[in-house]
Motif scaffolding. Structure first.
Motif, short mmCIF file in Angstrom:
data_model
loop_
_atom_site.label_atom_id
_atom_site.label_comp_id
_atom_site.label_asym_id
_atom_site.label_seq_id
_atom_site.Cartn_x
_atom_site.Cartn_y
_atom_site.Cartn_z
N GLY A 66 0.80 -1.22 0.00
CA GLY A 66 0.00 0.00 0.00
C GLY A 66 0.83 1.26 0.00
O GLY A 66 0.48 2.25 -0.66
N TRP A 67 1.94 1.25 0.73
CA TRP A 67 2.79 2.44 0.80
C TRP A 67 3.50 2.68 -0.53
O TRP A 67 3.75 3.84 -0.89
CB TRP A 67 3.78 2.34 1.96
CG TRP A 67 3.08 2.59 3.26
CD1 TRP A 67 2.65 1.65 4.15
CD2 TRP A 67 2.70 3.86 3.78
NE1 TRP A 67 2.02 2.26 5.20
CE2 TRP A 67 2.03 3.62 5.01
CE3 TRP A 67 2.84 5.17 3.35
CZ2 TRP A 67 1.52 4.64 5.79
CZ3 TRP A 67 2.33 6.19 4.13
CH2 TRP A 67 1.68 5.93 5.34
N ILE A 68 3.81 1.64 -1.26
CA ILE A 68 4.42 1.81 -2.58
C ILE A 68 3.40 2.43 -3.54
O ILE A 68 3.72 3.37 -4.28
CB ILE A 68 4.96 0.46 -3.12
CG1 ILE A 68 6.12 0.01 -2.25
CG2 ILE A 68 5.38 0.57 -4.58
CD1 ILE A 68 6.60 -1.40 -2.51
N ILE A 79 -4.26 1.12 3.79
CA ILE A 79 -3.87 2.30 4.58
C ILE A 79 -5.15 3.07 4.92
O ILE A 79 -6.00 3.26 4.04
CB ILE A 79 -2.90 3.20 3.77
CG1 ILE A 79 -1.62 2.42 3.43
CG2 ILE A 79 -2.55 4.45 4.56
CD1 ILE A 79 -0.71 3.14 2.46
N PRO A 80 -5.30 3.54 6.16
CA PRO A 80 -6.50 4.31 6.51
C PRO A 80 -6.69 5.52 5.59
O PRO A 80 -5.70 6.16 5.18
CB PRO A 80 -6.22 4.76 7.95
CG PRO A 80 -5.22 3.79 8.47
CD PRO A 80 -4.39 3.37 7.29
N ALA A 140 -3.84 12.37 3.31
CA ALA A 140 -2.89 13.39 3.77
C ALA A 140 -1.51 13.18 3.16
O ALA A 140 -0.86 14.14 2.72
CB ALA A 140 -2.80 13.37 5.29
N VAL A 141 -1.05 11.94 3.10
CA VAL A 141 0.26 11.66 2.52
C VAL A 141 0.23 11.93 1.03
O VAL A 141 1.16 12.54 0.47
CB VAL A 141 0.69 10.20 2.83
CG1 VAL A 141 1.94 9.82 2.06
CG2 VAL A 141 0.91 10.02 4.33
N GLY A 148 5.47 11.83 10.12
CA GLY A 148 4.75 11.50 11.34
C GLY A 148 3.59 10.54 11.09
O GLY A 148 3.38 9.60 11.85
N LEU A 149 2.85 10.74 10.01
CA LEU A 149 1.74 9.83 9.69
C LEU A 149 2.26 8.44 9.36
O LEU A 149 1.65 7.45 9.73
CB LEU A 149 0.92 10.41 8.53
CG LEU A 149 0.03 11.59 8.89
CD1 LEU A 149 -0.54 12.22 7.62
CD2 LEU A 149 -1.08 11.16 9.82
N LYS A 150 3.36 8.38 8.65
CA LYS A 150 3.94 7.07 8.31
C LYS A 150 4.38 6.34 9.58
O LYS A 150 4.12 5.16 9.76
CB LYS A 150 5.11 7.24 7.34
CG LYS A 150 5.95 6.01 7.11
CD LYS A 150 5.17 4.87 6.50
CE LYS A 150 6.08 3.71 6.17
NZ LYS A 150 5.60 2.43 6.57
N LEU A 151 5.05 7.06 10.47
CA LEU A 151 5.54 6.43 11.71
C LEU A 151 4.39 6.03 12.64
O LEU A 151 4.50 5.05 13.38
CB LEU A 151 6.48 7.39 12.43
CG LEU A 151 7.80 7.69 11.72
CD1 LEU A 151 8.59 8.76 12.48
CD2 LEU A 151 8.61 6.44 11.53
#
Length: 105
Positions: free
Chosen positions: A2-4, A54-55, A61-62, A100-103
């Motif tokens: 999802g992050w990719i 991912i929420p 936001a990201v 911060g959102l990722k962490l």
């Protein structure tokens, strides 16, 4: 995964304002508008894929943060936009929020 998807969605998010900016000063106006539309579609689809794991609030936001920061950098490097200290500090705050959102997730 999802992050990719989200990273690439954010990178394609830079493409549509870039395409619209280039359309303003080009004889190939419709080519650049088409580029913008395609970048927008790919960006949206990749965001859709990212939101499967991912929420929604974090993903959105990201996604917008990557798009805004990337467009800001493109503006400075290629269109001579202002790089004042307050603009740079503000973009640093956006980047800090993305990290911060990722962490936090």
């Amino acid at each position: 995964m999802g992050w990719i998807y989200l990273l690439f969605a954010g990178l394609f998010e830079i493409g549509w304002p870039l395409g619209l900016k280039l359309a303003q000063s080009s004889s190939l106006k419709f080519l650049w508008i088409g580029f913008a539309a395609i970048a927008m579609g790919i960006s949206g689809y990749l965001l859709f894929m990212a939101q499967k794991s991912i929420p929604i609030g974090t993903a959105y936001a990201v996604w917008t943060g990557i798009g805004a920061t990337g467009t800001f950098i493109v503006g400075i490097l290629f269109f001579h936009d202002s790089a004042s200290i307050w603009r740079l500090v503000s973009v640093f705050l956006i980047i800090s929020g993305i990290i911060g959102l990722k962490l936090a997730s």
